[in-house]
Scaffold this active site. Structure first.
Site, mmCIF file in Angstrom:
data_model
loop_
_atom_site.group_PDB
_atom_site.id
_atom_site.type_symbol
_atom_site.label_atom_id
_atom_site.label_comp_id
_atom_site.label_asym_id
_atom_site.label_seq_id
_atom_site.Cartn_x
_atom_site.Cartn_y
_atom_site.Cartn_z
ATOM 1 N N GLU A 242 -25.236 -26.671 29.382
ATOM 2 C CA GLU A 242 -25.926 -25.470 28.868
ATOM 3 C C GLU A 242 -24.919 -24.299 28.701
ATOM 4 O O GLU A 242 -23.729 -24.636 29.023
ATOM 5 C CB GLU A 242 -27.073 -25.265 30.119
ATOM 6 C CG GLU A 242 -26.414 -24.822 31.463
ATOM 7 C CD GLU A 242 -27.601 -24.578 32.428
ATOM 8 O OE1 GLU A 242 -28.718 -24.411 32.307
ATOM 9 O OE2 GLU A 242 -27.195 -24.853 33.587
ATOM 10 N N ARG B 249 -40.641 -22.960 40.111
ATOM 11 C CA ARG B 249 -39.273 -23.233 39.995
ATOM 12 C C ARG B 249 -38.720 -22.199 41.212
ATOM 13 O O ARG B 249 -37.682 -22.813 42.047
ATOM 14 C CB ARG B 249 -38.438 -22.636 38.871
ATOM 15 C CG ARG B 249 -37.093 -23.102 38.861
ATOM 16 C CD ARG B 249 -36.865 -22.766 37.396
ATOM 17 N NE ARG B 249 -36.585 -21.551 36.944
ATOM 18 C CZ ARG B 249 -36.147 -21.085 35.657
ATOM 19 N NH1 ARG B 249 -35.920 -22.072 34.682
ATOM 20 N NH2 ARG B 249 -36.129 -19.980 35.447
ATOM 21 N N LYS C 296 -31.771 -22.105 41.062
ATOM 22 C CA LYS C 296 -31.496 -20.832 40.449
ATOM 23 C C LYS C 296 -31.091 -19.768 41.614
ATOM 24 O O LYS C 296 -31.921 -19.253 42.181
ATOM 25 C CB LYS C 296 -32.811 -20.123 39.617
ATOM 26 C CG LYS C 296 -32.167 -19.213 38.724
ATOM 27 C CD LYS C 296 -33.257 -19.211 37.562
ATOM 28 C CE LYS C 296 -33.197 -18.029 36.798
ATOM 29 N NZ LYS C 296 -31.867 -18.020 36.127
#
Ligand code: PMP
Length: 285
Positions: free
Chosen positions: A184, A52, A151
């Protein structure tokens, strides 16, 4: 001995672990990061976190200045040096120091930082009795503006929603996406349980693909639950039997109230408890 922080190939005591004020990570939030947990001295799903991290970096055209095995070693060395068995690891890659304009081409030397420390995000009581959250009016970043799949070091979207939660007396807040669907929470993925089906928003709801989320989906399927990744609305939250959140820092945490409404009977439900126990077993090996 004070905590030793890894920065680009060297270890520094926490007090001396510093980077340039010209680093675009600081000036513009231009960089990427990971938050990971170690259990019994081993990082949980390190390879997935590195995948990721590399995807996030690729998405912002940032070249991580070391190989994956070298970074994995830096993470493990940082844990070992600080003698941390059960801890939390923050991995940060900044764009590096540049000029005062935003042009990333004027930067050089991306910085790689590894911090291994302990974290306790929420008191134990919340894991036993469940959290109360609210829906923030701040929506999650529009995926066409800044993909929530990245991220990145720019967490202002989440911070604004977190502030709304805190102002309402809640430690987490639910974020909807630009379509009004459930996305989320500010630092966690969300799950609902309805008629024994475990539900969670799909990636195209504009969410971070949580590594804990993946683990819970796997565990729930293995345990024989139906699992569905489909678009969810606030209505689904309000009529759900159970709700819980997942994240590396939070692990698995029950939610018993959303927008002052009790979820199900307002107590931590059996499926949540079951998955929480299965998760504990998984991470403790
Ligand atoms: N969503 C957001 C916005 C997050 O910041 C996090 C925590 N990094 C998560 C979800 C959970 O992801 P993970 O399980 O990989 O920690």
């Amino acid at each position: 001995m004070s905590l030793q922080i890894y920065i680009s190939g060297k270890f520094y005591p926490k007090e001396d672990a510093k980077i340039s004020v010209y680093d675009h990570g600081l000036l513009y939030g231009d960089g990427v990061f990971e938050g990971m947990r170690s259990y019994n001295g081993k990082v949980f799903r390190l390879e997935q976190h590195l995948d990721r991290l590399w995807s996030s970096a690729r998405a912002i055209l940032l070249e991580i200045p070391m190989t994956r095995p070298a970074l994995a070693k830096a993470v493990n060395d940082t844990l070992a040096l600080n003698k941390i068995n059960d801890g939390y690891i923050r991995l940060v890659v900044t764009r590096g120091a540049g000029s005062l304009g935003i042009d990333p081409n004027k930067t050089s030397h991306p910085q790689v930082i590894v911090i291994a420390d302990s974290i306790s995000l929420y008191p134990e009581e919340f894991y036993q009795n469940g959290l109360e959250i609210i829906t923030a009016s701040t929506i999650r970043n529009h995926p066409a503006a800044l993909s929530p799949r990245i991220k990145s070091l720019n967490y202002l979207n989440n911070i604004l929603a977190k502030l709304e939660g805190l102002q309402a007396g809640c430690v987490e807040a639910l974020m909807l996406n630009h379509k009004g669907e459930v996305a989320e929470c500010t630092g966690d993925n969300i799950f609902l349980v309805k008629d024994s089906t475990v539900q969670t928003p799909p990636l195209d709801a504009g969410i971070l693909e949580g590594i804990t989320r993946d683990a819970i989906i796997e565990l729930a399927k293995k345990a024989g639950y139906n699992v569905s990744e489909n678009a969810l609305t606030r209505h689904d939250v309000y009529v759900a039997d159970e709700c819980f959140l997942t994240g590396s820092a939070a692990e698995v945490i029950p939610v018993v109230k959303v927008d002052k409404r009790p979820i199900g009977d307002g107590a931590v439900g059996p499926v949540t408890r079951d998955l929480l126990e299965r998760f504990k077993k998984l991470v403790r090996g």
